[in-house]
Design an enzyme around this catalytic site. Structure first.
Site, PDB file in Angstrom:
ATOM      1  CD  GLU A 107      -3.343   0.550   2.323  1.00  0.00           C
ATOM      2  OE1 GLU A 107      -2.876   1.648   3.284  1.00  0.00           O
ATOM      3  OE2 GLU A 107      -4.299  -0.229   2.444  1.00  0.00           O
TER       4      GLU A 107
ATOM      5  CD  GLU B 275      -2.569   0.872  -4.480  1.00  0.00           C
ATOM      6  OE1 GLU B 275      -3.701   0.334  -5.368  1.00  0.00           O
ATOM      7  OE2 GLU B 275      -2.213  -0.137  -3.379  1.00  0.00           O
TER       8      GLU B 275
ATOM      9  CB  CYS C 286      -6.783  -2.759   6.303  1.00  0.00           C
ATOM     10  SG  CYS C 286      -5.176  -2.461   6.012  1.00  0.00           S
TER      11      CYS C 286
ATOM     12  CB  SER D 255      -4.850   0.548  -1.616  1.00  0.00           C
ATOM     13  OG  SER D 255      -4.231  -0.226  -1.507  1.00  0.00           O
TER      14      SER D 255
ATOM     15  CE  LYS E 104     -10.419  -7.830   8.484  1.00  0.00           C
ATOM     16  NZ  LYS E 104      -9.327  -7.624   7.391  1.00  0.00           N
TER      17      LYS E 104
ATOM     18  CD  GLU F 274     -11.364  -9.373   4.450  1.00  0.00           C
ATOM     19  OE1 GLU F 274     -10.693  -8.475   3.513  1.00  0.00           O
ATOM     20  OE2 GLU F 274     -10.572 -10.121   5.057  1.00  0.00           O
TER      21      GLU F 274
ATOM     22  CD  GLU G  48     -13.357 -11.080  -4.677  1.00  0.00           C
ATOM     23  OE1 GLU G  48     -13.607 -10.027  -3.885  1.00  0.00           O
ATOM     24  OE2 GLU G  48     -13.962 -11.678  -4.755  1.00  0.00           O
TER      25      GLU G  48
ATOM     26  CB  CYS H 140      -9.489  -2.648  14.108  1.00  0.00           C
ATOM     27  SG  CYS H 140      -9.527  -3.637  12.843  1.00  0.00           S
TER      28      CYS H 140
END
Length: 588
Positions: A286, A289, A312, A332, A371, A374, A379, A516
């Protein structure tokens, strides 16, 4: 502006509080705790923003004919309040008895048993029978990858609705139906999976009963641990180690990293690794980037997507895919640390260990319910084998430790296994709002200037306010940054970008209160921001105590790039450590 004070009498005690204080909060200042089921204290969900629906907190106000809900009634000069008169006690008892008359009698098997607020109020009022017997409502049940909905247990406190609509601005939940058939659900009584739900889990975090709970994978984990053909490894997020201790009686902010590792090894994991390792890898990708985009931007390339936005938080990713499909070029492309870890473990590490992908089970312990969702995104899998097999929450880990009859307080301090357990202070602060941005700045500055940082702490981006901005001296370039938590705040920043009014170069977004550390899978904080602040202080203490505090100086990260990826943003790095986004707009 000077604030006026109000004097009033509560249960024969004189109380002086600032103007605008509710009776509920005024009573707390003198140690009187009025029971309530619908009230929340989270910033952005104050008394003006919730319906005061449960009526459990009613009090008697002199001169007022009806009982007043203390959570939404403001104090006035000379007010006289009784919080526990016979009339009040009877009213509260009747309200709870009516709730229980339409509530399943499943306390022994309910996931919220022992931590159920309805259960606690029932005990407080010494209710041992339900005089109002009748037909129970039968409502929809749903199990998603992250959240389990059992609305038969809903008490219509509407906390979830307030959290979803006011705080997060998602709008996935609301009151549906009328009278006895009323329920809290998506519009037209849809399923959550057919809505804009981000699976942030904040509805679960505030639900006082078992109507909304996390989907648990602990039974599947036990089966995998017992399978001799499987190698089962675990990664643990930075926010977990500063909150897990609360489940075992430690004060908020107690750092239990070593004991946590020991508990995981006692449970039977073959290797115990640290998500902080992949957080360092996230910063390498990141941060690189960011530098690549800024370089093009400063050269006059008007097509470059600035600001770069962090990626994130999976609830945040879900949010912008559903609500801002025209702005998908700004976040990102770096995967979250959870998913980077899975890709690294099932490719780089598995090859080194000569373990086949189908025999390796990667489990994560996260402060987050999104999560879980996720992990199941297509993908993030190869031939339908996911990079991370499933995720459990901080609360689930605590339950698993107790289930294994482990005396947590008596455990020794143990270290993570290497190489995927070596990390830096930059990775540790990922768990707090502003932490991802600060970690990226530490690395991006030195990679850009080839000079050591004049100071390692970017205190300009720290804090607990829900929206913060700063200008960072990036070796002569004024870098404008913004940090926000809560999806309602994220929406405002995205609307600025859409309108072409955004002045920032980098924006960090996290969905949950304080980042978090206030995730939907953490020990319940009930809106107490002092708990979130204590966890945040512990996060920065972890950082200060680390021997290495910059991601690009992590020896295991350096070695991994030398052996496998070559360099950040390489072709292999893009294939395994980056992702893409797509339009997830719900078509109603």
């Amino acid at each position: 502006m000077e604030q006026n004070n109000i004097s009033l009498i509560i249960d024969n005690h004189k109380v002086v509080v600032p103007e605008g204080t509710t009776i509920l909060d005024a009573a707390k200042t003198i140690g009187i705790n009025i029971p309530t089921l619908c009230h929340m204290h989270l910033k952005g969900t104050c008394a003006d923003n919730h319906p005061a629906s449960c009526r459990v907190c009613v009090v008697e106000v002199k001169g007022r004919r009806n009982l007043a809900p203390s959570c939404s009634t403001k104090c006035t000069e000379g007010m006289e309040v009784k919080t526990s008169s016979i009339r009040v006690i009877r009213a509260r008892k009747t309200v709870i008895e009516l709730m229980l008359s339409d509530h399943p009698n499943e306390c022994l098997s309910c996931p919220k048993s022992g931590k159920c607020e309805l259960q606690a109020v029932t005990q407080h009022l010494s209710i041992n029978e339900t005089p109002f017997a009748g037909e129970l409502s039968m409502r929809k049940k749903e199990m998603t990858a992250s959240i389990v909905r059992n609305m038969d247990k809903c008490i219509y406190c509407r906390r979830c609705e307030t959290m979803c609509n006011v705080y997060q601005s998602v709008g996935a939940l609301g009151a549906v139906g009328r009278g006895f058939n009323t329920t809290i659900a998506p519009s037209f009584n849809r399923m959550l999976k057919d809505t804009d739900c981000t699976y942030c889990g904040q509805c679960v975090a505030v639900c006082p009963v078992g109507a909304l709970t996390e989907r648990t994978y602990t039974d599947q984990l036990i089966d995998d641990l017992e399978n001799p053909e499987k190698t089962v490894i675990v990664q643990v997020a930075p926010a977990v180690r500063v909150a897990l201790g609360e489940e075992f009686g430690n004060k908020p902010g107690t750092i239990v990293t070593g004991k946590m590792v020991a508990a995981l090894k006692d449970i039977g994991f073959d290797y115990v690794f640290d998500t902080d390792f992949s957080a360092d890898a996230t910063i390498m990708e990141e941060g690189s980037e960011l530098l690549e985009r800024l370089g093009r931007f400063l050269e006059g390339d008007k097509s470059v997507p600035i600001p770069l936005m962090t990626s994130c938080c999976p609830a945040w990713v879900n949010f912008y895919e559903h609500n801002f499909p025209d702005l998908l070029q700004y976040p990102s492309t770096a995967r979250s640390p959870q998913q980077m870890f899975g890709a690294i473990a099932k490719n780089y590490w598995a090859e080194k260990m000569n373990i086949s992908r189908d025999k390796l089970v990667v489990v994560s312990v996260m402060p987050c319910l999104a999560k879980k969702f996720e992990c199941q995104r297509p993908e993030f899998s190869t031939n339908k084998n996911p990079d991370v097999d499933y995720s459990i929450t901080t609360r689930e880990l605590a339950t698993l430790i107790r289930r294994a009859n482990i005396n947590f307080d008596a455990l020794p301090h143990m270290s993570f296994d290497n190489p995927l357990g070596e990390s830096t202070g930059a990775a540790a602060i990922f768990g707090s709002t502003g932490g991802v941005l600060e970690a990226a700045l530490r690395t991006a500055y030195e990679l850009h200037t080839h000079k050591p940082l004049p100071k390692i702490d970017f205190k300009e981006v720290r804090g607990i306010d829900s929206v913060r901005t700063a200008t960072i001296d990036f070796d002569g370039f004024a870098l404008n940054v913004a940090i926000a938590y809560g999806l309602g705040n994220a929406r405002k920043l995205m609307e600025e970008i859409r309108a072409g009014k955004c002045k920032y170069h980098v924006i960090e977004i996290m969905a949950c209160p304080g980042g978090c550390i206030g995730g939907g899978g953490q020990p319940l904080h009930h809106g107490d921001f002092e708990i979130i602040k204590a966890r945040q202080e512990a996060i920065y203490e972890e950082d200060r105590n680390m021997p290495i505090r910059k991601s690009h100086e992590n020896p295991s990260i350096i070695k991994m790039y030398e052996e496998y990826f070559g360099k950040p943003l390489s072709e292999k790095a893009h294939a395994l450590l980056h992702t893409h986004y797509s339009d997830k707009t719900i078509k109603y």
